[in-house]
Scaffold this motif. Structure first.
Motif, short mmCIF file in Angstrom:
data_model
loop_
_atom_site.label_atom_id
_atom_site.label_comp_id
_atom_site.label_asym_id
_atom_site.label_seq_id
_atom_site.Cartn_x
_atom_site.Cartn_y
_atom_site.Cartn_z
N THR A 85 1.08 -1.26 -0.09
CA THR A 85 0.03 -0.04 -0.10
C THR A 85 0.89 1.34 0.08
OG1 THR A 85 -1.74 -1.24 1.14
CG2 THR A 85 -1.86 1.26 1.27
N PRO A 86 1.83 1.30 0.96
CA PRO A 86 2.76 2.73 0.89
C PRO A 86 3.50 2.93 -0.47
CG PRO A 86 3.49 1.14 2.57
CD PRO A 86 2.03 0.69 2.07
N LEU A 87 3.89 1.80 -0.81
CA LEU A 87 4.61 1.80 -2.01
C LEU A 87 3.77 1.91 -3.28
CD1 LEU A 87 7.36 0.83 -3.66
CD2 LEU A 87 6.34 -1.47 -3.93
N ALA A 88 2.39 1.47 -3.40
CA ALA A 88 1.52 2.18 -4.57
C ALA A 88 1.31 3.75 -4.30
CB ALA A 88 0.27 1.38 -4.32
N ALA A 89 1.21 4.12 -2.98
CA ALA A 89 1.06 5.46 -2.78
C ALA A 89 2.02 6.24 -3.07
CB ALA A 89 0.83 5.68 -1.14
N PHE A 90 3.66 5.70 -3.17
CA PHE A 90 4.67 6.60 -3.40
C PHE A 90 4.68 6.67 -4.84
CE2 PHE A 90 8.86 5.88 -5.22
CZ PHE A 90 9.39 7.03 -4.66
N PHE A 91 4.15 5.69 -5.72
CA PHE A 91 3.97 6.12 -7.00
C PHE A 91 2.83 7.01 -7.46
CE2 PHE A 91 6.35 1.88 -7.54
CZ PHE A 91 7.36 2.34 -8.84
N ARG A 147 2.10 9.68 -5.45
CA ARG A 147 2.96 10.92 -5.31
C ARG A 147 3.57 11.29 -6.40
NH1 ARG A 147 3.05 8.65 -0.04
NH2 ARG A 147 5.44 8.25 -0.12
N LEU A 148 4.36 10.44 -7.00
CA LEU A 148 5.18 10.72 -8.14
C LEU A 148 4.65 10.98 -9.41
CD1 LEU A 148 8.24 7.82 -7.77
CD2 LEU A 148 8.07 10.55 -6.90
N HIS A 149 3.08 10.71 -9.44
CA HIS A 149 2.33 11.29 -10.58
C HIS A 149 2.73 10.08 -11.82
CE1 HIS A 149 0.57 14.66 -8.74
NE2 HIS A 149 1.96 14.98 -8.24
N ALA A 150 3.26 8.79 -11.25
CA ALA A 150 3.60 7.80 -12.26
C ALA A 150 2.32 7.33 -12.98
CB ALA A 150 4.31 6.68 -11.54
N PRO A 151 2.65 7.08 -14.44
CA PRO A 151 1.24 6.63 -15.17
C PRO A 151 0.86 5.44 -14.26
CG PRO A 151 3.26 6.99 -16.54
CD PRO A 151 3.71 7.11 -15.12
N ALA A 152 -0.45 4.91 -14.58
CA ALA A 152 -1.11 3.77 -14.05
C ALA A 152 -0.51 2.57 -14.37
CB ALA A 152 -2.46 3.78 -14.40
N TRP A 153 -0.13 2.40 -15.59
CA TRP A 153 0.57 1.22 -16.19
C TRP A 153 2.01 0.94 -15.49
CZ3 TRP A 153 5.37 1.48 -18.28
CH2 TRP A 153 5.86 2.62 -18.89
N LEU A 154 2.70 2.03 -15.39
CA LEU A 154 3.84 2.00 -14.57
C LEU A 154 3.75 1.31 -13.02
CD1 LEU A 154 6.89 2.19 -14.65
CD2 LEU A 154 6.77 4.55 -14.03
N GLN A 155 2.71 2.05 -12.51
CA GLN A 155 2.53 1.78 -11.05
C GLN A 155 1.98 0.20 -11.10
OE1 GLN A 155 -0.34 4.11 -8.87
NE2 GLN A 155 -1.05 2.13 -7.66
N ASP A 156 1.20 -0.31 -12.07
CA ASP A 156 0.90 -1.89 -12.16
C ASP A 156 2.01 -2.55 -12.12
OD1 ASP A 156 -1.80 -1.03 -11.75
OD2 ASP A 156 -2.51 -1.24 -13.67
N LEU A 157 2.77 -1.94 -13.25
CA LEU A 157 4.11 -2.94 -13.65
C LEU A 157 4.87 -3.21 -12.29
CD1 LEU A 157 6.12 -4.39 -15.60
CD2 LEU A 157 6.89 -1.92 -16.10
N ALA A 158 5.45 -1.94 -11.77
CA ALA A 158 6.29 -2.25 -10.64
C ALA A 158 5.62 -2.79 -9.22
CB ALA A 158 6.64 -0.64 -10.30
#
Length: 772
Positions: free
Chosen positions: A414-420, A422-433
């Motif tokens: 959960t905090p890792l996803a929140a970190f992405f 906060r970085l305004h990372a694209p949804a696909w990058l968040q899902d990938l990581a």
């Protein structure tokens, strides 16, 4: 001959001195400021996970240096200031334990021969001097019969050792004195360390150390490698050895050979002594020349001057000495037999005067234990019970830690996803990581780490206790029938924990052919990554998931049967290989059965965690990261409304059906190559049409899902068989390539168990369809 190498050539644990810097400008200035000047002592501490940079101990500070700069730093063998001490001894006399105690390093030790396969260097401090200790491979003689023994002999002949400490086992001193006497003939300064004095006392064996020192003509110290006080006495004796005149011995020639050989030496030794540039003792050199003259297969040390073959006086004396021996019908092996017999007769004479035994049958307890563990009636049942107990303890003990780790990683997701976010990372990058790489990595860690952290310490405890050599002893006849080696039984046991570790353990097998057979067949036994899948399917489809005692007993029985099937397949594959592409007869086999010893629990936990568990886990994580990426892509990318994962699974369906599987199962095994632990989660992910790995809520839910996808007991049986016999994981394949340095053998290691698995699945499926 130049001994200069670059800093990058150093291995972790090795120590050397700086010779010069080839760097220029600001780089040279910076290296000099760090203390890297001429004759600076440097010790390699370790390497980063990627292998670059490396960490070095330099003047009390640990400094990381990249390989690009390391190439510009030339090193040499330790010179003046720090004396180099060769630590020699028979296998399994506590030599590496002594090395670790004196240097503070973590050279791997174990209660079976063959643990040290290459030299390790470490810095040792006494009250008055500093020394560089070189831990040589265990050797029974300086007349080598294996690569390890030849390496030890060559190091002693190279002149790099200022002195030698020969470590002996106090409980079997007579056999150890063979190496002691040979070393005294070769090295001017020798210190004899009679180790395991506590074990000898338990066997009611008492050694008169002053009398032994007088008989050998060199200092003798009794030690217990785990007792620091005895080690201080050893270091004090080493200081006194260097502070006395070089080569000061009470006897310069402790061994007298048979009259014919002494007559030959009398002729050959004077011209050898007159050779200029000879650094080796003339008498020892003359013996080796005679051996080589009568038996050319007895190789001379590589640093022996070539003029020994061409000097006229030496050639003439060698011819005369040879004539004396051949006239008495002494040829080839007979000369080596004469030398060895003289050494052992002298050792026997010494031991008769310095050893007292209060109890003639001091090894009665050992024989009683061997009567149980190596007898025809009880050995194999006890081996199976011991193996079953280790597996049960590993599986049962790993459940709770695995759940804790899984919960921890889920919480951190959960905090890792929140970190992405906060970085305004694209949804696909968040899902990938997060849903891809992170979830696969954490699954591998939570499933692999607990069982390995239990199995490897248990396995190491068995090493220290002396049980593993008995397993090799019991299995040698079976492996001999397969034209293989009994030591393969040791590597087979290691494979139950991790096949990659088992492959690395094959180094203890001397014969290259038999070592290769052991490497290629190690993955025929299930590692701890395959046990969860096998045990889960056995519980679901053949014993029930209620957890009753009868169900658990039946599950244990079936799991034992699966293990025995893997062992039987190992024998069959070894036999096939030895009859086809690796033809040959069993090599010469001897294996020392060490005494039973109380394991060192503290060092065992540290050693098994660092040397094995984290090492194997690191390789698995390295392979699992790209796998997470591929799995996520295949489950996320669609074409005509279907994911790539479902499309590939559908394409594999017709082929997989021949073997009692389906396309999803076969695809899961392909994608699970980085780590077998993720095979079952991938199956669930595909069946549920999800994009991330999924763990079932409970076994009943999992069984309902599998049945809804068409699973039957036949499907479960074929999946168990294919889990047991399929290609090795990526970690094991990488290790096989590293050990064999061959893509051909790595490919064969991939194909061989796969062919076994597919054949068994095909036979099982077709037989079941005919019968039912």
């Amino acid at each position: 001959m130049s001994n200069h190498h670059c800093l990058n050539d150093m291995k972790p644990g090795q120590t050397a001195r700086i010779h010069s810097l080839t760097a220029a400008g600001s780089t040279r200035r910076r290296l000099s400021d760090l203390g890297l000047v001429d004759q600076t002592l440097v010790q390699c501490i370790g390497k980063s996970p990627s292998g670059d940079p490396c960490a070095y101990l330099i003047r009390g500070a640990v400094i990381a240096i990249r390989s690009a700069e390391g190439k510009k730093i030339l090193i040499e063998e330790p010179a003046s200031g720090h004396k180099t001490i060769a630590l020699a001894g028979n296998p399994n006399v506590g030599k590496s334990t002594l090395f670790n105690s004196l240097t503070g390093m973590k050279q791997h030790t174990g209660n079976w021969p063959g643990k040290t396969v290459e030299n390790a260097l470490g810095l040792c401090h006494s009250r008055r001097h500093d020394y560089i200790l070189a831990d040589l491979p265990g050797t029974y003689s300086l007349m080598p019969h294996s690569p390890e023994e030849e390496e030890a002999r060559n190091f002693l002949c190279s002149g790099r050792a200022d002195a030698a400490i020969v470590v002996c086992d106090a409980s079997c001193l007579e056999r150890n004195l063979n190496l002691v006497l040979q070393t005294i003939e070769l090295i001017p300064r020798v210190l004899v360390c009679v180790n395991l004095m506590d074990e000898a006392a338990r066997h009611h064996i008492h050694i008169d150390l002053p009398a032994l020192s007088k008989a050998l003509g060199v200092p003798v110290v009794g030690t217990t490698a785990r007792d620091r006080h005895s080690l201080d006495a050893l270091l004090d004796a080493l200081d006194e050895l260097f502070e006395s005149p070089a080569g000061s011995k009470t006897g310069t020639c402790p061994v007298t050979y048979p009259p014919l050989l002494e007559a030959a030496l009398t002729i050959l030794e004077p011209p050898v002594r007159n050779l200029s540039g000879l650094t080796l003792p003339p008498r020892w050199t003359a013996l080796r020349l005679l051996e080589h003259r009568l038996n050319p297969e007895a190789a001379l040390p590589p640093l022996l001057p070539s003029l020994l073959h061409t000097d006229p006086a030496v050639k003439q004396a060698l011819t005369e000495a040879e004539h004396i021996l051949t006239a008495s019908d002494i040829h080839k092996e007979q000369l080596s037999d004469l030398i060895t017999a003289a050494l052992f007769h002298h050792a026997e004479t010494i031991c008769q005067t310095v050893i007292q035994k209060e109890k003639q049958d001091a090894r009665r307890t050992l024989r009683r234990m061997d009567a149980l563990l190596t007898s025809r009636r009880t050995s194999y049942p006890l081996m199976l019970l011991l193996l079953a107990f280790v597996f049960w303890l590993t599986i049962a003990g790993a459940n709770y830690p695995s759940q804790l780790l899984s919960g921890l990683f889920t919480f951190l997701e959960t905090p890792l996803a929140a970190f992405f976010v906060r970085l305004h990372a694209p949804a696909w990058l968040q899902d990938l990581a997060v849903s891809g790489i992170y979830r696969v990595l954490t699954w591998v860690v939570s499933v692999m780490l607990p069982p390995m952290a239990i199995f490897f310490p248990l396995f190491t405890l068995l090493e220290d206790a002396g049980l593993l050599p008995r397993i090799a002893y019991n299995l040698d006849h079976a492996f001999q029938c397969c034209h293989s080696c009994g030591k393969q039984g040791l590597t087979l046991c290691m494979g139950f924990g991790c096949n990659a570790a088992g492959v690395t353990g094959c180094r203890i097998i001397d014969s290259p052919r038999e070592r290769l057979i052991a490497i290629l067949t190690n993955s025929f036994v299930p590692c701890n990554g395959r046990f969860p899948v096998i045990l889960t399917l056995i519980t679901l489809f053949f014993t029930g998931a209620a957890g009753a005692f009868s169900s658990n007993a039946l599950a244990a029985l079936l799991l034992t049967g699966v293990i025995l099937l893997g062992i039987a397949a190992t024998f069959l594959a070894s036999w096939l290989l030895s009859r086809t592409i690796l033809k040959g007869v069993p090599s010469f086999f001897t294996l020392e059965l060490p005494p039973y010893r109380r394991p060192q629990f503290g060092p065992v936990l540290i050693r098994s965690l660092l040397d094995r568990t984290l090492f194997v886990l690191g390789r698995a994580v390295t392979a699992a990261a790209p796998a997470g990426l591929i799995i996520w892509l295949m489950a996320s990318l669609t074409w005509q409304g279907s994911t790539l994962l479902s499309i590939c699974a559908a394409a594999l369906d017709p082929f997989a059906a021949l073997f009692g599987l389906d396309g999803v199962i076969l695809m899961a095994f392909l994608l699970g190559m980085p780590a077998n632990e993720i095979v079952l989660p991938i199956i669930l992910m595909a069946y549920l049409n999800q994009q991330t790995l999924t763990a079932p809520e409970n076994l009943l839910t999992l069984k309902s899902l599998l049945i809804s996808q068409g699973w039957t007991p036949l499907t479960a049986a074929c999946t168990i068989l294919f889990t047991l016999f399929h290609w090795p994981c990526a970690t094991t394949l990488i290790t096989i390539h590293k050990e064999t340095k061959s893509l051909k053998w790595t490919l064969l290691a991939f194909l061989l168990p796969t062919a076994f698995g597919l054949t068994l699945c095909l036979l099982t499926t077709q037989t079941a369809r005919l019968l039912f």
